[in-house]
Design a protein around this motif. Structure first.
Motif, PDB file in Angstrom:
ATOM      1  N   ARG A 328       0.840  -1.211   0.000  1.00  0.00           N
ATOM      2  CA  ARG A 328       0.000   0.000   0.000  1.00  0.00           C
ATOM      3  C   ARG A 328       0.870   1.254   0.000  1.00  0.00           C
ATOM      4  NH1 ARG A 328      -2.287  -3.453   3.872  1.00  0.00           N
ATOM      5  NH2 ARG A 328      -4.276  -4.335   3.190  1.00  0.00           N
ATOM      6  N   ALA A 329       0.315   2.340  -0.551  1.00  0.00           N
ATOM      7  CA  ALA A 329       0.989   3.638  -0.534  1.00  0.00           C
ATOM      8  C   ALA A 329      -0.077   4.723  -0.596  1.00  0.00           C
ATOM      9  CB  ALA A 329       1.961   3.780  -1.706  1.00  0.00           C
ATOM     10  N   GLY A 330       0.292   5.931  -0.140  1.00  0.00           N
ATOM     11  CA  GLY A 330      -0.699   7.004  -0.144  1.00  0.00           C
ATOM     12  C   GLY A 330      -0.088   8.367   0.086  1.00  0.00           C
ATOM     13  N   TYR A 331      -0.941   9.360  -0.014  1.00  0.00           N
ATOM     14  CA  TYR A 331      -0.530  10.764   0.188  1.00  0.00           C
ATOM     15  C   TYR A 331      -1.753  11.556   0.647  1.00  0.00           C
ATOM     16  CZ  TYR A 331       0.115  15.672  -1.010  1.00  0.00           C
ATOM     17  OH  TYR A 331       0.144  17.042  -0.961  1.00  0.00           O
ATOM     18  N   TYR A 332      -1.518  12.569   1.484  1.00  0.00           N
ATOM     19  CA  TYR A 332      -2.608  13.483   1.802  1.00  0.00           C
ATOM     20  C   TYR A 332      -2.082  14.887   2.073  1.00  0.00           C
ATOM     21  CZ  TYR A 332      -1.596  12.750   6.847  1.00  0.00           C
ATOM     22  OH  TYR A 332      -1.016  12.682   8.088  1.00  0.00           O
ATOM     23  N   PHE A 333      -2.970  15.860   1.825  1.00  0.00           N
ATOM     24  CA  PHE A 333      -2.695  17.261   2.129  1.00  0.00           C
ATOM     25  C   PHE A 333      -3.700  17.710   3.176  1.00  0.00           C
ATOM     26  CE2 PHE A 333      -3.641  21.792   1.456  1.00  0.00           C
ATOM     27  CZ  PHE A 333      -2.398  22.319   1.783  1.00  0.00           C
ATOM     28  N   ASP A 334      -3.181  18.234   4.286  1.00  0.00           N
ATOM     29  CA  ASP A 334      -4.012  18.579   5.438  1.00  0.00           C
ATOM     30  C   ASP A 334      -3.914  20.077   5.697  1.00  0.00           C
ATOM     31  OD1 ASP A 334      -5.541  18.551   7.673  1.00  0.00           O
ATOM     32  OD2 ASP A 334      -4.180  17.362   8.897  1.00  0.00           O
ATOM     33  N   GLU A 335      -5.038  20.785   5.607  1.00  0.00           N
ATOM     34  CA  GLU A 335      -5.050  22.226   5.852  1.00  0.00           C
ATOM     35  C   GLU A 335      -5.068  22.508   7.354  1.00  0.00           C
ATOM     36  OE1 GLU A 335      -7.641  23.626   1.923  1.00  0.00           O
ATOM     37  OE2 GLU A 335      -8.542  23.643   3.927  1.00  0.00           O
ATOM     38  N   SER A 336      -4.348  23.537   7.756  1.00  0.00           N
ATOM     39  CA  SER A 336      -4.346  23.936   9.165  1.00  0.00           C
ATOM     40  C   SER A 336      -5.606  24.735   9.491  1.00  0.00           C
ATOM     41  CB  SER A 336      -3.117  24.788   9.465  1.00  0.00           C
ATOM     42  OG  SER A 336      -3.221  25.353  10.769  1.00  0.00           O
ATOM     43  N   PRO A 337      -6.200  24.528  10.680  1.00  0.00           N
ATOM     44  CA  PRO A 337      -7.355  25.337  11.086  1.00  0.00           C
ATOM     45  C   PRO A 337      -6.959  26.661  11.751  1.00  0.00           C
ATOM     46  CG  PRO A 337      -6.941  23.669  12.737  1.00  0.00           C
ATOM     47  CD  PRO A 337      -5.915  23.452  11.647  1.00  0.00           C
ATOM     48  N   VAL A 338      -5.663  26.902  11.930  1.00  0.00           N
ATOM     49  CA  VAL A 338      -5.199  28.087  12.662  1.00  0.00           C
ATOM     50  C   VAL A 338      -5.185  29.299  11.729  1.00  0.00           C
ATOM     51  CG1 VAL A 338      -3.323  29.098  13.993  1.00  0.00           C
ATOM     52  CG2 VAL A 338      -3.799  26.645  14.167  1.00  0.00           C
ATOM     53  N   GLN A 339      -5.780  30.404  12.178  1.00  0.00           N
ATOM     54  CA  GLN A 339      -5.804  31.625  11.386  1.00  0.00           C
ATOM     55  C   GLN A 339      -4.647  32.540  11.769  1.00  0.00           C
ATOM     56  OE1 GLN A 339      -9.653  33.122   9.980  1.00  0.00           O
ATOM     57  NE2 GLN A 339     -10.558  32.256  11.831  1.00  0.00           N
ATOM     58  N   GLU A 340      -4.340  33.477  10.874  1.00  0.00           N
ATOM     59  CA  GLU A 340      -3.243  34.409  11.086  1.00  0.00           C
ATOM     60  C   GLU A 340      -3.438  35.184  12.395  1.00  0.00           C
ATOM     61  OE1 GLU A 340      -2.644  37.001   7.825  1.00  0.00           O
ATOM     62  OE2 GLU A 340      -1.027  38.140   8.766  1.00  0.00           O
ATOM     63  N   GLY A 341      -2.358  35.256  13.183  1.00  0.00           N
ATOM     64  CA  GLY A 341      -2.401  35.962  14.457  1.00  0.00           C
ATOM     65  C   GLY A 341      -2.779  35.092  15.640  1.00  0.00           C
ATOM     66  N   PHE A 342      -3.070  33.794  15.397  1.00  0.00           N
ATOM     67  CA  PHE A 342      -3.466  32.889  16.473  1.00  0.00           C
ATOM     68  C   PHE A 342      -2.610  31.619  16.479  1.00  0.00           C
ATOM     69  CE2 PHE A 342      -7.116  35.548  15.623  1.00  0.00           C
ATOM     70  CZ  PHE A 342      -7.523  35.915  16.895  1.00  0.00           C
ATOM     71  N   PHE A 343      -1.375  31.728  16.025  1.00  0.00           N
ATOM     72  CA  PHE A 343      -0.486  30.560  15.950  1.00  0.00           C
ATOM     73  C   PHE A 343       0.199  30.398  17.308  1.00  0.00           C
ATOM     74  CE2 PHE A 343       3.013  27.892  14.743  1.00  0.00           C
ATOM     75  CZ  PHE A 343       2.547  27.156  13.670  1.00  0.00           C
ATOM     76  N   ALA A 344      -0.338  29.516  18.142  1.00  0.00           N
ATOM     77  CA  ALA A 344       0.178  29.320  19.505  1.00  0.00           C
ATOM     78  C   ALA A 344       1.180  28.168  19.520  1.00  0.00           C
ATOM     79  CB  ALA A 344      -0.975  29.022  20.459  1.00  0.00           C
ATOM     80  N   PRO A 345       2.250  28.284  20.318  1.00  0.00           N
ATOM     81  CA  PRO A 345       3.319  27.269  20.272  1.00  0.00           C
ATOM     82  C   PRO A 345       2.950  25.930  20.894  1.00  0.00           C
ATOM     83  CG  PRO A 345       3.811  28.945  21.925  1.00  0.00           C
ATOM     84  CD  PRO A 345       2.615  29.433  21.166  1.00  0.00           C
ATOM     85  N   GLU A 346       1.828  25.824  21.620  1.00  0.00           N
ATOM     86  CA  GLU A 346       1.473  24.513  22.166  1.00  0.00           C
ATOM     87  C   GLU A 346       0.946  23.580  21.090  1.00  0.00           C
ATOM     88  OE1 GLU A 346      -0.578  27.011  22.512  1.00  0.00           O
ATOM     89  OE2 GLU A 346      -2.637  26.297  22.297  1.00  0.00           O
TER      90      GLU A 346
END
Length: 416
Positions: A328-346
């Motif tokens: 088996r093999a595969g690939y995926y692209f996952d969009e981040s739900p974080v909006q600009e100005g809310f990128f928290a390091p946790e």
């Protein structure tokens, strides 16, 4: 000292947090090896999670599948303006799953699943540049799902069931950027809650217009985990009546978003199977994380998150090489739900690309070993968290983040 008190109060109002983009897509070795597709695939009891409607098409009277993964991840932070940098030293994460299915009749099947679709483990060095936002976090959620699957006609089936969730969280951070006790130890708070539980549900459908072509859809409801009477432990706080922080309890709510997945699979040239899944996670439920301390002398904390809905596009391919080996093999692209100005390091999560592979070894007619591997590469990002305030003034925390993860997995399947 009054300025110190005001500084700490405002810090707690705006910056206490313990969760973020915390979805973990590791719910089966067969599925992960195919890009974590499965809503229209029928090849194992992993259908309990991906689409309960597919269970009724399994060929064996009884089958059980279990497995686990090792998540080796790292995050690098650097601020080129200040020269500050950090590298996480996170422990190995171990998501797991266990599924069982029983074919009662040719039109009715039952299943049971235990899996861990949400979690986050991140550890920075204590007192690093962003320690006023997080030092470390450990979030876990276990889903338990009984399932029924019904074949309504030769080409159409439905399935679903309730979901019971139990979870825990442990989060530590400094109270602000400078406060310490007389010995110079930085003042910090640890939030801990265990045994947090709630109910949700899932439902799916599968349409098979031909023997080789399937279309599937699955919906999983949102769940709000309510932590009540968790422990808030304050340490290294200056010994002064002007600093009102003492150990207490807290209430908080953590949302787990609803998800909708649709997809298809097509078998061709006898030995090949192609699968595609489109997944939409409704993260806009996560608007804010609020901490309600029982001690009225400690101000409650309100933390904007403003997540947005996000999509994932998954592709998978399976090849039955021999009677013993399936590749088996595969690939995926996952969009981040974080909006600009809310990128928290946790939860330093940006858009990511996942590359997967794996195989099944058929040791006998009843026993299989499944293996998979995922390399997850997050897009390098220059981002900041702007919702942090001290003394009424916004103090953004920003820099450049690089993240990736290596995830090997191993599972077993028994059929009879």
């Amino acid at each position: 000292m009054k300025k110190v008190v005001l500084l700490v109060v405002i810090t707690l109002i705006t910056a206490v947090t313990y969760a973020g983009g915390y979805r973990v897509s590791l719910q089966g070795n067969k599925s992960l090896a195919m890009g974590h597709t499965g809503v229209a695939v029928v090849n194992s009891t992993e259908s309990v999670f991906f689409n309960p409607a597919g269970l009724v098409y399994l060929e064996n009277k009884f089958s059980v599948t279990g497995g686990a993964f090792g998540v080796f991840s790292n995050v690098t932070y650097q601020n080129e303006s200040t020269g500050e940098s950090a590298v996480t030293d996170s422990p190995v994460g171990t998501p797991l799953y266990l599924y069982a299915a029983y074919q009662a009749t040719d039109w009715l099947a039952f299943g049971l699943g235990v899996y861990t679709p949400y979690g986050s483990t991140v550890e920075y060095e204590d007192d690093w540049a962003g320690s006023h936002l997080v030092n470390n976090i450990d979030l876990q959620a276990i889903f338990i799902q009984p399932t029924v699957s019904i074949k309504l006609s030769e080409h159409f089936s439905v399935g679903g069931g309730p979901i019971y969730v139990t979870g825990s969280v442990n989060f530590n951070r400094n109270l602000n950027r400078t406060l310490s006790d007389l010995d110079g130890n930085r003042s910090e708070v640890t939030l801990d809650a265990t045994g947090v539980s709630e109910w949700g549900w899932t439902v799916g459908a599968m349409f098979s217009p031909t023997e080789n072509f399937r279309i599937g859809a699955n919906y999983r409801s949102q769940i709000r985990l309510n932590a009540e009477d968790g422990d808030a432990d304050f340490e290294n706080v200056p010994n002064s009546p002007l600093v009102p922080f003492a150990d207490t309890t807290f209430d908080a709510q953590l949302p787990l978003p609803a998800e909708m997945t649709v997809g298809l699979s097509y078998q061709f040239c006898d030995k090949w199977l192609f699968a595609f899944d489109y997944n939409r996670a409704f993260w806009d439920i996560y608007e804010s994380l609020d901490i309600d301390f029982a001690d009225e002398n400690i101000p409650d904390s309100f933390n904007a998150r403003n997540y947005k809905n996000a999509s994932t596009y998954r592709f998978g391919l399976q090849y039955e090489a021999t009677s013993m080996f399936t590749l088996r093999a595969g690939y995926y692209f996952d969009e981040s739900p974080v909006q600009e100005g809310f990128f928290a390091p946790e939860t330093p999560r940006n858009d990511s690309n996942g590359y997967t592979a794996g195989l099944t070894v058929n040791l006998s007619e009843r026993f299989q070993i499944d293996a998979s591997f995922l390399y997850l590469h997050f897009k390098e990002v220059e981002a900041s968290y702007d919702a942090y305030f001290e003394n009424g003034v916004a103090v953004p925390f920003g820099g450049r983040y690089k993240s990736n993860a290596f995830v090997p997995g191993l599972g077993v399947t028994y059929k009879m």
